[in-house]
Design an enzyme around this catalytic site. Sequence first.
Site, PDB file in Angstrom:
ATOM      1  N   TYR A   1     -16.180  14.559 -14.288  1.00 37.93           N
ATOM      2  CA  TYR A   1     -15.951  15.733 -15.135  1.00 37.93           C
ATOM      3  C   TYR A   1     -14.603  15.706 -15.847  1.00 37.93           C
ATOM      4  O   TYR A   1     -14.457  16.315 -16.898  1.00 37.93           O
ATOM      5  CB  TYR A   1     -16.034  17.013 -14.298  1.00 37.93           C
ATOM      6  CG  TYR A   1     -17.383  17.243 -13.662  1.00 37.93           C
ATOM      7  CD1 TYR A   1     -18.530  17.355 -14.438  1.00 37.93           C
ATOM      8  CD2 TYR A   1     -17.512  17.344 -12.272  1.00 37.93           C
ATOM      9  CE1 TYR A   1     -19.770  17.561 -13.855  1.00 37.93           C
ATOM     10  CE2 TYR A   1     -18.745  17.561 -11.681  1.00 37.93           C
ATOM     11  CZ  TYR A   1     -19.864  17.664 -12.478  1.00 37.93           C
ATOM     12  OH  TYR A   1     -21.090  17.867 -11.906  1.00 37.93           O
TER      13      TYR A   1
ATOM     14  N   HIS B   1      -8.129  -3.217  -7.709  1.00 42.90           N
ATOM     15  CA  HIS B   1      -7.901  -2.518  -6.436  1.00 42.90           C
ATOM     16  C   HIS B   1      -9.220  -2.342  -5.693  1.00 42.90           C
ATOM     17  O   HIS B   1      -9.890  -1.321  -5.837  1.00 42.90           O
ATOM     18  CB  HIS B   1      -7.266  -1.156  -6.734  1.00 42.90           C
ATOM     19  CG  HIS B   1      -6.618  -0.520  -5.543  1.00 42.90           C
ATOM     20  ND1 HIS B   1      -5.425  -0.964  -5.005  1.00 42.90           N
ATOM     21  CD2 HIS B   1      -6.977   0.549  -4.782  1.00 42.90           C
ATOM     22  CE1 HIS B   1      -5.083  -0.206  -3.991  1.00 42.90           C
ATOM     23  NE2 HIS B   1      -6.003   0.719  -3.826  1.00 42.90           N
TER      24      HIS B   1
ATOM     25  N   ARG C   1       0.804  -1.211   0.000  1.00 47.59           N
ATOM     26  CA  ARG C   1       0.000   0.000   0.000  1.00 47.59           C
ATOM     27  C   ARG C   1       0.844   1.271   0.000  1.00 47.59           C
ATOM     28  O   ARG C   1       0.775   2.059  -0.940  1.00 47.59           O
ATOM     29  CB  ARG C   1      -0.955   0.033   1.198  1.00 47.59           C
ATOM     30  CG  ARG C   1      -1.859   1.263   1.157  1.00 47.59           C
ATOM     31  CD  ARG C   1      -2.755   1.380   2.373  1.00 47.59           C
ATOM     32  NE  ARG C   1      -3.763   0.331   2.412  1.00 47.59           N
ATOM     33  CZ  ARG C   1      -4.689   0.257   3.349  1.00 47.59           C
ATOM     34  NH1 ARG C   1      -4.729   1.148   4.323  1.00 47.59           N
ATOM     35  NH2 ARG C   1      -5.585  -0.705   3.331  1.00 47.59           N
TER      36      ARG C   1
END
Length: 811
Positions: free
Chosen positions: A121, A77, A31
Amino acid sequence: MTPTERFQDLALEEVIGDRFGRYSKYIIQDRALPDARDGLKPVQRRILYAMYREGNTNDKAFRKSAKTVGNVIGNYHPHGDSSVYEAMVRLSQDWKIRHMLVEMHGNNGSMDGDSPAAMRYTEARLSAISSELLRDIDKRTVEFIPNFDDSDMEPTVLPARFPNLMVNGSTGISAGYATDIPPHALHEVLDAVLMRMDNPQATVDELMTVIQGPDFPTGGIIQGVDGIRKAYETGKGKIIVRSKAVIEPLKGGKEQIVVTEIPFEVNKATMIKKMDDLRFDRKLEGISEVRDESDRTGLRIVIELKKDVQATGILNYLYKNTDLQVSYNFNMVAIYKRRPTMMTLQSLLDAYIAHQKEIVTKRAEFDLQKANDRMHIVEGLIKALSILDKVIKTIRASKDKRDAKNNLIASFDFSEAQSEAIVSLQLYRLTNTDITDLRKEESDLKKLIEELTGILTSATKLKNVIKKELAGIRKQFAEPRRSVIEDKIEEITITREVMIPSEEVVVSVTKEGYVKRTSVRSHAASNGQDFAMKESDHLLFEGNLNTQHTVLIFTTAGNFVYQPINELPDIKWKDLGQHLSSIVPLEPNETILAVYPFENFNADASIVTVSKFGQVKRSALKDYHVQRYSRAIKTMNLKNGDEMVFAGLMTNETELFVATNHAYGVRFPLEEIPITGLRTSGVKGVNLKDGDSVVSAVMLNPEVKQDLILVTQRGAAKKMKLQEFETGSRAKRGVVMLRELKSNPHRVVAVVSSTGKDEVLLVTEKDIRLTIAVNNLKPVDRYSNGSFVIDEGTEGKVVAVYKKDEPGKEI
């Protein structure tokens, strides 16, 4: 059938330790820390691989970020979408990544800490250089493992055709480990890799001839080559990163500081707010305005200064007290061979070189296998074309495709693969042109096989291939260095003179603790009259000072207040000042004793203090120059019930005269008082009788003619020649100064010194104030009780005495 329940009797420490150990191992390995080979954390690697798999590369159109995020979460993931998107956005931010790995259309945040637009967006695709991280991944160059639900495969590392860890750096925090690896210039890192390949024993000093140090995407000035060297040698080191700033002149004698580059990872908006807060809170008087003029063309912060302010001093102050300059600490931890390891420069380069050797070797093995397979087919086709009629006859005589293949294998000794290629051959391939093409392909394949075999059998050829490919990447992607490196860390010295505009002001302090500074204009407009003050108060100090000066205000509680003039409230002469307790906390019964102004604290002088219980002490003036002054500072340690009655500035004075309430006077040399630190109690100055106490003290200068003026509580005053008192030693009882009366005896309120033309202010318990001229008092001997100047019966007892011509010294 219900499953049988099973219970285990385990120690809580064992269970918690085991579970936390597993969790720690996971976040360390998978991680928070980057891999030493490709410089990526798992989430970054999965984002890049997912975009590559979807064909979302730099030669194709942009795609919605949400599509990539969903793909990453669904396939590789299984964590929150926000964490994946944040990691993806960071890879696209050119102020955080030296060479962006993701290109993004839309709002991807800013240096001010603004959040990016939502992933629905923005649009993204892989950058050109990230394609080099993924190149040859389909040639079995890296290990693949099943994804979280075993539905697909994902790479454990990327081929990384350039040393991404050093080029883009990394930062992260895991359990027990953290990492901070700064970004570097691509061409310098590649040169270091090439040097290390040519000379595996290259030292840090040798490598630093090509890799100067970090190269931050935000530019800036890096100071401290020794810190860089230490980091490269040990994995840990400290450097200073300073903004790039220039001083520009303006009209009217003003100047402005223009900042065009700021330190790496600094929030621009927060830094500007901090600078403006310094101006607003009046901690930095020289700034008139701070503006952010950054736009699409680049960063630009303008700090406009007031007139006649030293810009260099202001800049140094901002370097020291804001993020205009920060320290960066190397902590080069990376996952190497599945373990978190503190990496040196050599180990980082060696890990990358070893990875590249493995990648190129596996790629060569893959290409060689493919070339051999094709060569086998080409050889079969050439043989078939040489006996074309027999081959056609055999095929035509066969029942079906399978039978044709079997007949070809049996009749002409073709292999399975060759016979498949022959029966699948299209008719147009039977032309004379095709045999020529096949022979050319055979020749090319022989050369390729020879070349690939050479790579696999010769370490030198393997190294040359890697060097050639790295040189190509250097040529294609190298950019000029952005950060400037300076050898030494510049020591920043800040003087208040350069921070504070020089301005003449009038400073006033009253006995009851009201302080203010007044502009010369306001003071002149009032002609020094109509000073705002309570009726029960009187002016203790008034002086024309500069805003760059400081006053020390001594109090009865054994404290002093360090008060820069520029930080005093600016109040009109006719308005009441601000109480000292609103500037620094004071004790309930703490009152002001004396005020002394100082331009600096370099003079060879001392502060002499005397307490009611007869303690005297002396401290060097330089000890009173403090950096932190938000509260009153101890200058004399006092016992319970004691208080400070005198604080004087010793310059040319050589003796001290101490007067007690029971009319004893002691005169002794000041050199008998040793110089000690601020937090001491001093030494015994007077041997007091029971019930007696010190009321005042006078410092004596042999070159100045002085008389002593004594005032009692009954309103009597007298003037004595200094010769009446011989110089002795400290800690004596002294000699009497009044004739002892059995009924209603005189008690001394104060003894002050006089040079002949002074005035003395007497204050009674009924708040009646009387000023007496010293010239009107005739000299008398020690045993006289003087003459009455106040009627005790009607006007009350005298409780305080002050010299009017020296308001800076209360005795």
